[in-house]
Design an enzyme around this catalytic site. Structure first.
Site, PDB file in Angstrom:
ATOM      1  N   ASN A   1       0.844  -1.202   0.000  1.00 21.00           N
ATOM      2  CA  ASN A   1       0.000   0.000   0.000  1.00 21.00           C
ATOM      3  C   ASN A   1       0.883   1.258   0.000  1.00 21.00           C
ATOM      4  O   ASN A   1       0.628   2.209   0.724  1.00 21.00           O
ATOM      5  CB  ASN A   1      -0.938  -0.012   1.217  1.00 21.00           C
TER       6      ASN A   1
ATOM      7  N   LYS B   1      -5.322  -1.436   7.242  1.00 20.11           N
ATOM      8  CA  LYS B   1      -6.038  -0.409   8.006  1.00 20.11           C
ATOM      9  C   LYS B   1      -7.439  -0.073   7.525  1.00 20.11           C
ATOM     10  O   LYS B   1      -7.997   0.943   7.930  1.00 20.11           O
ATOM     11  CB  LYS B   1      -5.196   0.858   8.071  1.00 20.11           C
TER      12      LYS B   1
ATOM     13  N   LYS C   1      -6.048  -3.949  16.617  1.00 16.36           N
ATOM     14  CA  LYS C   1      -5.341  -2.860  17.307  1.00 16.36           C
ATOM     15  C   LYS C   1      -5.419  -3.044  18.821  1.00 16.36           C
ATOM     16  O   LYS C   1      -4.432  -2.845  19.546  1.00 16.36           O
ATOM     17  CB  LYS C   1      -5.904  -1.495  16.898  1.00 16.36           C
TER      18      LYS C   1
ATOM     19  N   TYR D   1     -10.601  -5.076  12.353  1.00 21.17           N
ATOM     20  CA  TYR D   1      -9.500  -4.109  12.403  1.00 21.17           C
ATOM     21  C   TYR D   1      -9.311  -3.591  13.839  1.00 21.17           C
ATOM     22  O   TYR D   1      -8.193  -3.564  14.370  1.00 21.17           O
ATOM     23  CB  TYR D   1      -9.764  -2.947  11.442  1.00 21.17           C
TER      24      TYR D   1
ATOM     25  N   ASN E   1     -11.389   6.566   3.109  1.00 25.08           N
ATOM     26  CA  ASN E   1     -11.364   7.664   4.078  1.00 25.08           C
ATOM     27  C   ASN E   1     -11.719   8.990   3.422  1.00 25.08           C
ATOM     28  O   ASN E   1     -11.547   9.180   2.215  1.00 25.08           O
ATOM     29  CB  ASN E   1      -9.985   7.751   4.739  1.00 25.08           C
TER      30      ASN E   1
ATOM     31  N   TYR F   1      -3.671   7.220  17.088  1.00 21.07           N
ATOM     32  CA  TYR F   1      -3.896   8.277  16.100  1.00 21.07           C
ATOM     33  C   TYR F   1      -5.379   8.581  15.978  1.00 21.07           C
ATOM     34  O   TYR F   1      -6.205   7.672  15.920  1.00 21.07           O
ATOM     35  CB  TYR F   1      -3.482   7.850  14.687  1.00 21.07           C
ATOM     36  N   PHE F   2      -5.680   9.855  15.810  1.00 17.11           N
ATOM     37  CA  PHE F   2      -7.021  10.233  15.380  1.00 17.11           C
ATOM     38  C   PHE F   2      -6.985  10.228  13.841  1.00 17.11           C
ATOM     39  O   PHE F   2      -6.421   9.301  13.266  1.00 17.11           O
ATOM     40  CB  PHE F   2      -7.453  11.512  16.101  1.00 17.11           C
ATOM     41  N   ASN F   3      -7.537  11.192  13.153  1.00 16.03           N
ATOM     42  CA  ASN F   3      -7.644  11.044  11.692  1.00 16.03           C
ATOM     43  C   ASN F   3      -6.542  11.815  10.965  1.00 16.03           C
ATOM     44  O   ASN F   3      -6.610  13.059  10.880  1.00 16.03           O
ATOM     45  CB  ASN F   3      -9.017  11.535  11.236  1.00 16.03           C
TER      46      ASN F   3
ATOM     47  N   ARG G   1     -23.009   5.396   6.871  1.00 15.99           N
ATOM     48  CA  ARG G   1     -22.191   4.209   6.608  1.00 15.99           C
ATOM     49  C   ARG G   1     -22.290   3.300   7.840  1.00 15.99           C
ATOM     50  O   ARG G   1     -22.044   3.768   8.968  1.00 15.99           O
ATOM     51  CB  ARG G   1     -20.739   4.649   6.376  1.00 15.99           C
TER      52      ARG G   1
ATOM     53  N   SER H   1      -4.722   3.287  17.270  1.00 13.30           N
ATOM     54  CA  SER H   1      -5.787   4.087  16.658  1.00 13.30           C
ATOM     55  C   SER H   1      -6.835   4.424  17.693  1.00 13.30           C
ATOM     56  O   SER H   1      -7.077   3.649  18.636  1.00 13.30           O
ATOM     57  CB  SER H   1      -6.424   3.260  15.537  1.00 13.30           C
TER      58      SER H   1
HETATM   59  N1  UFG Z   1     -17.052  10.039   5.228  1.00  6.01           N
HETATM   60  C1  UFG Z   1     -17.932  10.460   4.267  1.00  6.01           C
HETATM   61  N2  UFG Z   1     -17.708  10.073   2.972  1.00  6.01           N
HETATM   62  C2  UFG Z   1     -16.630   9.318   2.605  1.00  6.01           C
HETATM   63  C3  UFG Z   1     -15.732   8.906   3.603  1.00  6.01           C
HETATM   64  C4  UFG Z   1     -15.969   9.278   4.914  1.00  6.01           C
HETATM   65  O1  UFG Z   1     -18.906  11.132   4.546  1.00  6.01           O
HETATM   66  O2  UFG Z   1     -16.490   8.996   1.403  1.00  6.01           O
HETATM   67  C5  UFG Z   1     -17.265  10.468   6.624  1.00  6.01           C
HETATM   68  C6  UFG Z   1     -17.455   9.328   7.594  1.00  6.01           C
HETATM   69  O3  UFG Z   1     -18.810   8.921   7.643  1.00  6.01           O
HETATM   70  C7  UFG Z   1     -16.943   9.952   8.889  1.00  6.01           C
HETATM   71  C8  UFG Z   1     -15.837  10.886   8.432  1.00  6.01           C
HETATM   72  O4  UFG Z   1     -16.099  11.130   7.045  1.00  6.01           O
HETATM   73  O5  UFG Z   1     -17.952  10.717   9.492  1.00  6.01           O
HETATM   74  C9  UFG Z   1     -14.450  10.296   8.554  1.00  6.01           C
HETATM   75  O6  UFG Z   1     -14.416   9.038   7.910  1.00  6.01           O
HETATM   76  P1  UFG Z   1     -13.044   8.287   7.612  1.00  6.01           P
HETATM   77  O7  UFG Z   1     -13.372   7.010   6.915  1.00  6.01           O
HETATM   78  O8  UFG Z   1     -12.085   9.207   6.962  1.00  6.01           O
HETATM   79  O9  UFG Z   1     -12.455   8.015   9.056  1.00  6.01           O
HETATM   80  P2  UFG Z   1     -13.097   7.197  10.270  1.00  6.01           P
HETATM   81  O10 UFG Z   1     -13.144   8.146  11.402  1.00  6.01           O
HETATM   82  O11 UFG Z   1     -14.320   6.480   9.926  1.00  6.01           O
HETATM   83  O12 UFG Z   1     -11.972   6.075  10.432  1.00  6.01           O
HETATM   84  C10 UFG Z   1     -10.836   6.358  11.166  1.00  6.01           C
HETATM   85  C11 UFG Z   1      -9.669   5.496  10.681  1.00  6.01           C
HETATM   86  C12 UFG Z   1      -9.898   4.061  10.982  1.00  6.01           C
HETATM   87  C13 UFG Z   1     -10.329   3.886  12.408  1.00  6.01           C
HETATM   88  C14 UFG Z   1     -11.506   4.750  12.718  1.00  6.01           C
HETATM   89  C15 UFG Z   1     -11.913   4.564  14.146  1.00  6.01           C
HETATM   90  O13 UFG Z   1      -9.488   5.640   9.287  1.00  6.01           O
HETATM   91  O14 UFG Z   1      -8.674   3.380  10.779  1.00  6.01           O
HETATM   92  O15 UFG Z   1     -11.154   6.087  12.490  1.00  6.01           O
HETATM   93  O16 UFG Z   1     -12.326   5.652  14.799  1.00  6.01           O
HETATM   94  F1  UFG Z   1     -10.678   2.604  12.663  1.00  6.01           F
END
Ligand code: UFG
Length: 336
Positions: free
Chosen positions: A37, A86, A154, A150, A200, A178-180, A293, A126
């Site tokens: 990746n 991930k 962790k 996943y 993401n 980590y947060f985002n 989602r 995470s």
């Molecule tokens: N979102 C959208 N559209 C997209 C992608 C995401 O609306 O195409 C929204 C999601 O619903 C969420 C926010 O954007 O509200 C963030 O989503 P991400 O997928 O970017 O990140 P997440 O917070 O869901 O995921 C992250 C990490 C994971 C971890 C997770 C746990 O990427 O590895 O936090 O909190 F598991």
């Protein structure tokens, strides 16, 4: 004392930025990456940024004999372990592969470290270990749980490290939750560019901006948040990378393990992120509201105060820096 650090997954998104920050802090760095990746040109790009030769082994952390060779060929003081899978959704489809890569991968690395007499490790965890937290901002003492393979990997890795440190005092672990992560390096030479359609938010928005994807699907606008869309704690990847440097330094100086959040303490919604990206690229980005989602939580952001107390870490870069650097990276990449 040796200042050579082994980075597993060092050609990936967070790994490559950490490489740059470690080199800037005076460390020598050796990378192992299987490029599952990561783009092949990342080591070359790291050479442009740092002005030095990159030492990179291609291979899997499950390959114990390769790890033994790396430890034999370099006087390694500590490791930072990024190499892992991930994607939450994918982990529900191939759970065993996630356990092999993430849990068995960690055990393989720890076993090789022990054979080599190296007992200092920074581990990529995470905020997923908090599940859907009861109160915000979430602190390191919040209960941990998981709701997908996943998250299980962790949490299992964290608990394994805790047990090892408890019973074998030679080990020192920095567990970084980590947060985002968002943004890209200021040079525009490295950043996040997944091969597939991104899961993401930030890489998805960036590919809408380049025209590779038609529009952002916003997953739900009926959450109990200010604008109804999901709220997360986005942290610039350069800040995150500096958190690893501080964690390593603390481990090597004190020998004491720590577990800390790496976030900013501020939450932004999906629409906040979209608008900030529009400011960065200078044009409107199409979006549509889609259903929620499955598995998403409404809101999570971290309390960053322990990282400040224990490591002296504080995120410096804000939302506009994240979006501007991401756009700089992705628009340049598209043109090269
Ligand atoms: N979102 C959208 N559209 C997209 C992608 C995401 O609306 O195409 C929204 C999601 O619903 C969420 C926010 O954007 O509200 C963030 O989503 P991400 O997928 O970017 O990140 P997440 O917070 O869901 O995921 C992250 C990490 C994971 C971890 C997770 C746990 O990427 O590895 O936090 O909190 F598991």
């Amino acid at each position: 004392m040796s200042k050579t650090i082994l980075l597993t997954g060092g050609a990936g998104f967070i790994g490559s930025h950490t490489y740059v920050e470690l080199m800037a802090a005076g460390y020598e760095v050796v990378i192992i990456d299987d490029f599952s990746n990561a783009h092949r040109d990342v080591p070359d790009r790291l050479e442009v940024i740092t002005g030095g030769k990159v030492t990179c082994y291609e291979g899997d952390v499950l390959d114990g004999s390769l790890l033994d060779r790396i430890f034999a060929e370099h006087d390694i003081a500590a490791a930072v372990h990024f190499a892992a899978r991930k994607a939450v959704g994918e982990s529900t489809e191939i759970p065993l592969e996630y356990m092999q890569a993430n849990i068995a991968g960690l055990y393989s690395l720890l076993a090789a470290m022990k054979r080599a007499g190296v007992f200092t490790l920074v581990f990529s965890s995470s905020c997923t270990v908090y599940g859907d937290p009861d109160s915000l901002p979430v602190t390191e003492e919040a209960p941990r749980s998981f709701s997908h393979p996943y998250g299980f990997t962790k949490l299992t890795c964290e608990q394994s490290l805790e047990q090892i440190a408890l019973h074998d005092p030679r080990w020192a672990f920095g567990i970084l939750r980590y947060f985002n992560p968002a943004g890209a390096h200021a040079t525009g030479l490295i950043g996040e560019d997944p091969n597939d359609i991104p899961n993401n938010l930030m890489p998805y928005i960036s590919k809408v901006a380049t025209g590779e994807l038609e529009r952002l699907g916003v997953f739900g606008n009926d959450y109990p948040t200010p604008d109804g869309t999901g709220v997360r704690d986005y942290i610039h990847v350069t800040d995150l990378a500096q958190g690893h440097v501080l964690s390593l330094k603390a481990l090597l100086d004190s020998g004491d393990s720590h577990t800390v959040n790496l976030g900013t303490g501020r939450g932004y919604s999906v629409l906040d992120m979209l608008q900030a990206y529009e400011r960065a690229c200078g044009f409107d980005l199409p979006h549509e509201i889609l259903p929620r989602r499955p598995g998403d939580i409404a809101e999570v952001y971290g309390d960053p105060s322990k990282a400040q107390d224990v490591l002296g870490f504080r995120a410096q870069l804000g939302l506009d820096d994240m979006c501007a650097s991401s756009w700089n990276w992705i628009s340049r990449r598209k043109n090269t």
